[in-house]
Each structure stands twice: as structure tokens, then as C-alpha cells.
Design a protein around this motif. Structure first.
Motif, PDB file in Angstrom:
ATOM      1  N   LYS A  99       1.183  -1.002   0.323  1.00  0.00           N
ATOM      2  CA  LYS A  99       0.220   0.174   0.293  1.00  0.00           C
ATOM      3  C   LYS A  99       0.542   1.627  -0.252  1.00  0.00           C
ATOM      4  CE  LYS A  99      -3.624  -1.804   2.956  1.00  0.00           C
ATOM      5  NZ  LYS A  99      -4.036  -1.613   4.065  1.00  0.00           N
ATOM      6  N   ILE A 100       0.637   2.052  -0.927  1.00  0.00           N
ATOM      7  CA  ILE A 100       1.638   3.214  -0.954  1.00  0.00           C
ATOM      8  C   ILE A 100       0.524   4.108   0.053  1.00  0.00           C
ATOM      9  CG2 ILE A 100       2.163   5.493  -1.978  1.00  0.00           C
ATOM     10  CD1 ILE A 100       2.400   2.933  -4.664  1.00  0.00           C
ATOM     11  N   GLN A 101      -1.081   4.504  -0.619  1.00  0.00           N
ATOM     12  CA  GLN A 101      -2.197   5.058   0.206  1.00  0.00           C
ATOM     13  C   GLN A 101      -2.845   4.211   0.815  1.00  0.00           C
ATOM     14  OE1 GLN A 101      -3.297   8.574  -1.999  1.00  0.00           O
ATOM     15  NE2 GLN A 101      -4.602   9.521  -0.360  1.00  0.00           N
ATOM     16  N   CYS A 102      -3.754   4.609   2.158  1.00  0.00           N
ATOM     17  CA  CYS A 102      -4.678   3.964   2.382  1.00  0.00           C
ATOM     18  C   CYS A 102      -5.217   5.134   3.448  1.00  0.00           C
ATOM     19  CB  CYS A 102      -4.231   2.748   3.137  1.00  0.00           C
ATOM     20  SG  CYS A 102      -5.720   1.666   3.395  1.00  0.00           S
ATOM     21  N   PHE A 103      -6.295   4.742   4.161  1.00  0.00           N
ATOM     22  CA  PHE A 103      -7.368   5.872   5.238  1.00  0.00           C
ATOM     23  C   PHE A 103      -7.021   4.745   6.068  1.00  0.00           C
ATOM     24  CE2 PHE A 103     -10.038   2.191   3.097  1.00  0.00           C
ATOM     25  CZ  PHE A 103     -10.758   1.274   4.149  1.00  0.00           C
ATOM     26  N   CYS A 104      -6.679   3.812   6.742  1.00  0.00           N
ATOM     27  CA  CYS A 104      -6.595   3.268   7.587  1.00  0.00           C
ATOM     28  C   CYS A 104      -4.761   3.801   8.261  1.00  0.00           C
ATOM     29  CB  CYS A 104      -5.664   1.578   7.073  1.00  0.00           C
ATOM     30  SG  CYS A 104      -4.806   0.834   5.271  1.00  0.00           S
ATOM     31  N   PHE A 105      -4.551   4.384   7.643  1.00  0.00           N
ATOM     32  CA  PHE A 105      -3.026   4.492   7.867  1.00  0.00           C
ATOM     33  C   PHE A 105      -3.142   5.581   9.324  1.00  0.00           C
ATOM     34  CE2 PHE A 105      -0.344   3.955   4.540  1.00  0.00           C
ATOM     35  CZ  PHE A 105      -0.616   3.031   3.931  1.00  0.00           C
ATOM     36  N   THR A 106      -5.077   6.051   9.400  1.00  0.00           N
ATOM     37  CA  THR A 106      -4.856   7.161  10.542  1.00  0.00           C
ATOM     38  C   THR A 106      -6.590   6.664  10.891  1.00  0.00           C
ATOM     39  OG1 THR A 106      -5.383   8.633   8.052  1.00  0.00           O
ATOM     40  CG2 THR A 106      -3.219   8.833   9.457  1.00  0.00           C
ATOM     41  N   GLU A 107      -6.353   7.597  12.136  1.00  0.00           N
ATOM     42  CA  GLU A 107      -7.318   7.520  12.729  1.00  0.00           C
ATOM     43  C   GLU A 107      -9.149   8.939  11.701  1.00  0.00           C
ATOM     44  OE1 GLU A 107      -8.980  10.757  15.389  1.00  0.00           O
ATOM     45  OE2 GLU A 107      -8.732   8.806  16.400  1.00  0.00           O
ATOM     46  N   THR A 108     -10.144   8.035  11.478  1.00  0.00           N
ATOM     47  CA  THR A 108     -11.188   8.944  10.337  1.00  0.00           C
ATOM     48  C   THR A 108     -12.495   9.375  11.342  1.00  0.00           C
ATOM     49  OG1 THR A 108     -10.448   6.916   8.718  1.00  0.00           O
ATOM     50  CG2 THR A 108     -12.633   8.576   8.598  1.00  0.00           C
ATOM     51  N   GLU A 109     -12.302  11.021  11.275  1.00  0.00           N
ATOM     52  CA  GLU A 109     -13.191  11.316  11.309  1.00  0.00           C
ATOM     53  C   GLU A 109     -14.712  11.815  10.557  1.00  0.00           C
ATOM     54  OE1 GLU A 109     -15.150  15.543  13.778  1.00  0.00           O
ATOM     55  OE2 GLU A 109     -12.415  14.851  13.628  1.00  0.00           O
ATOM     56  N   LEU A 110     -15.814  11.147  11.100  1.00  0.00           N
ATOM     57  CA  LEU A 110     -17.210  11.873  10.104  1.00  0.00           C
ATOM     58  C   LEU A 110     -18.321  12.625  11.017  1.00  0.00           C
ATOM     59  CD1 LEU A 110     -17.703   8.660   7.810  1.00  0.00           C
ATOM     60  CD2 LEU A 110     -16.467  10.697   7.401  1.00  0.00           C
ATOM     61  N   LYS A 111     -18.914  13.607  10.162  1.00  0.00           N
ATOM     62  CA  LYS A 111     -19.618  14.485  10.860  1.00  0.00           C
ATOM     63  C   LYS A 111     -20.910  13.959  10.943  1.00  0.00           C
ATOM     64  CE  LYS A 111     -16.693  18.631  10.602  1.00  0.00           C
ATOM     65  NZ  LYS A 111     -15.271  18.096   9.841  1.00  0.00           N
ATOM     66  N   PRO A 112     -22.409  14.728  11.600  1.00  0.00           N
ATOM     67  CA  PRO A 112     -23.209  13.736  11.670  1.00  0.00           C
ATOM     68  C   PRO A 112     -23.551  13.480  10.592  1.00  0.00           C
ATOM     69  CG  PRO A 112     -23.130  15.156  13.528  1.00  0.00           C
ATOM     70  CD  PRO A 112     -21.579  15.655  12.244  1.00  0.00           C
ATOM     71  N   GLY A 113     -24.187  13.069   9.536  1.00  0.00           N
ATOM     72  CA  GLY A 113     -24.561  12.459   8.083  1.00  0.00           C
ATOM     73  C   GLY A 113     -23.851  12.623   7.322  1.00  0.00           C
ATOM     74  N   GLU A 114     -22.220  12.967   7.606  1.00  0.00           N
ATOM     75  CA  GLU A 114     -21.313  13.085   6.531  1.00  0.00           C
ATOM     76  C   GLU A 114     -20.609  11.674   5.633  1.00  0.00           C
ATOM     77  OE1 GLU A 114     -16.494  14.559   6.296  1.00  0.00           O
ATOM     78  OE2 GLU A 114     -17.222  14.779   7.670  1.00  0.00           O
ATOM     79  N   THR A 115     -20.692  11.981   4.500  1.00  0.00           N
ATOM     80  CA  THR A 115     -19.954  10.171   3.975  1.00  0.00           C
ATOM     81  C   THR A 115     -18.844  10.612   2.782  1.00  0.00           C
ATOM     82  OG1 THR A 115     -22.308   9.607   2.911  1.00  0.00           O
ATOM     83  CG2 THR A 115     -20.373   9.490   1.692  1.00  0.00           C
ATOM     84  N   MET A 116     -17.650   9.787   3.010  1.00  0.00           N
ATOM     85  CA  MET A 116     -16.183  10.026   2.801  1.00  0.00           C
ATOM     86  C   MET A 116     -15.745   9.760   1.559  1.00  0.00           C
ATOM     87  SD  MET A 116     -13.138  10.514   4.926  1.00  0.00           S
ATOM     88  CE  MET A 116     -13.500  11.796   5.802  1.00  0.00           C
ATOM     89  N   ASP A 117     -15.164   9.692   1.023  1.00  0.00           N
ATOM     90  CA  ASP A 117     -14.570   8.274  -0.311  1.00  0.00           C
ATOM     91  C   ASP A 117     -13.200   8.509   0.354  1.00  0.00           C
ATOM     92  OD1 ASP A 117     -14.575   7.746  -2.789  1.00  0.00           O
ATOM     93  OD2 ASP A 117     -12.630   8.941  -2.533  1.00  0.00           O
ATOM     94  N   MET A 118     -12.699   7.543   0.247  1.00  0.00           N
ATOM     95  CA  MET A 118     -11.315   6.418   1.146  1.00  0.00           C
ATOM     96  C   MET A 118     -11.199   5.838   0.194  1.00  0.00           C
ATOM     97  SD  MET A 118     -12.811   5.389   5.016  1.00  0.00           S
ATOM     98  CE  MET A 118     -13.537   6.872   6.120  1.00  0.00           C
TER      99      MET A 118
END
Length: 202
Positions: free
Chosen positions: A133-152
Motif C-alpha cells: 500500500k502506498i496510500q490508505c485511509f487505514c493509516f490514520t484515524e477517521t472522523e465523520l461528522k453527522p450524516g457525512e459521507t467520505m470517499d476513502m
């Protein structure tokens, strides 16, 4: 009670106490070893790919083979995290050594900010050491605001060395699996206050 019997009882008590101390020391040492074993085991997995642990690298492969391999994507959410989490594509086919980007999406279904941390592995486990893996969302903590959708996004390639490995050379399909767990937000490190100068020293 005779002096001989009294001395024998004291000797037995002393021996019993030494046994208790020795057993206690052994138990404590085993607890210490068990705690130390966790980070050591994680480091071992990261270096060797044991247990399906993927590798983290900084640059793309310079070699791309003609042979292709399929990669399937799996998504899970642990209890206590009100998220919807899934891959955009369930499967891709790529050439070994080719760097590609895929994406997962996550949505916070609650009315509160929530935090998650993803764990991951690949199957078969023998392919773990070759999934880079060169890049991955799993490398850091993820925050989602209420109702937020995030592309990872995830950027990865399969190491061409896989074709020379006795255990992994015949692998034709790899499954990359993620599980998001609830995670307490990281607290910022408190700023160190500058020392106040004593007016008497001016």
C-alpha cells in the motif's frame, strides 16, 4: 512442642514462602512478556506479512509483469460504530506490479461526530507480504461528522516478487478486507508554556 518440631515448622514455612514468591515473580514476568509480545508480534507481521498483514511502501513498483491477478474488496463495521462502509468496486483485475487506486465509502448514520480506525488483512495469508500500500485511509484515524459521507482511496500494487515465492506464486485472487472499529479521538498535545521570567533577574 519440641524445639526440633518448632524448627521444622519454621523451615517448612520458609520454604513455602519462597515457593509463593517464586510463583508470583513468574506470573508477573509472564504478564510483562505478554504485553511486550503484542507490539513485537505486530512488528513481525508488518515485516513478514504473516497473518495476511499488508506492507506499507513509499513508491510504486518499477516492474510490471504481463501476468494478471484479481483483487477483491471486503468491508465490515464493528459494533458500536454507526457507519455504513463499503467498497465502490467489489473486484478489480490488474497486472502484477501495476499501481492502481480504488475507493471505499463510509457514511456516518448518527447525529453525532464519530471516530473510527480501520484494521486490515489479506487472504490468502501467503500474499500479505506482497500486497503493498502506498496510500490508505487505514493509516490514520477517521472522523465523520453527522450524516457525512467520505470517499476513502487506497493506492496499492502487488509486488512482482510474488511469482517467485513458493507459497504465493500460484495465487490468482487476493481479498483485501477492512474492519472499522470505534476509536476515541486523539487529544492534541498540550502546548508547553514558556517560562515566566523573574523580574528580579532582569
Amino acid at each position: 512442642m519440641s524445639a526440633n518440631q518448632n524448627g521444622t515448622d519454621k523451615a517448612k514455612n520458609g520454604a513455602n514462602m519462597r515457593i509463593v514468591i517464586a510463583c508470583s515473580a513468574f506470573v508477573l514476568s509472564m504478564v510483562g512478556v505478554s504485553f511486550a509480545a503484542v507490539p513485537l508480534y505486530q512488528l513481525f507481521c508488518q515485516v513478514t506479512g504473516y497473518g495476511g498483514t499488508t506492507q506499507r511502501v513509499e513508491q510504486m513498483s518499477e516492474t510490471i509483469l504481463d501476468r494478471k491477478i484479481k483483487v477483491r474488496f471486503d468491508a465490515n463495521v464493528a459494533g458500536g460504530l454507526p457507519w455504513s462502509f463499503k467498497p465502490v468496486d467489489r473486484e478489480v483485475e490488474l497486472r502484477i506490479g501495476e499501481t492502481i487506486q480504488i475507493s471505499y465509502t463510509a457514511e456516518n448514520k448518527s447525529d453525532q461526530p464519530t471516530y473510527g480506525q480501520a484494521t486490515f488483512n489479506v487472504t490468502p495469508m501467503s500474499a500479505g507480504a506482497f500486497f503493498n500500500k502506498i496510500q490508505c485511509f487505514c493509516f490514520t484515524e477517521t472522523e465523520l461528522k453527522p450524516g457525512e459521507t467520505m470517499d476513502m482511496p487506497v493506492v496499492f500494487f502487488v509486488d512482482p516478487a510474488i511469482v517467485d515465492d513458493l507459497d504465493a506464486k500460484d495465487v490468482t485472487t487476493i481479498t483485501l478486507s477492512y474492519t472499522f472499529f470505534p476509536h476515541a479521538p486523539e487529544k492534541p498535545v498540550a502546548a508547553v508554556a514558556e517560562p515566566v521570567q523573574d523580574s528580579n533577574t532582569l
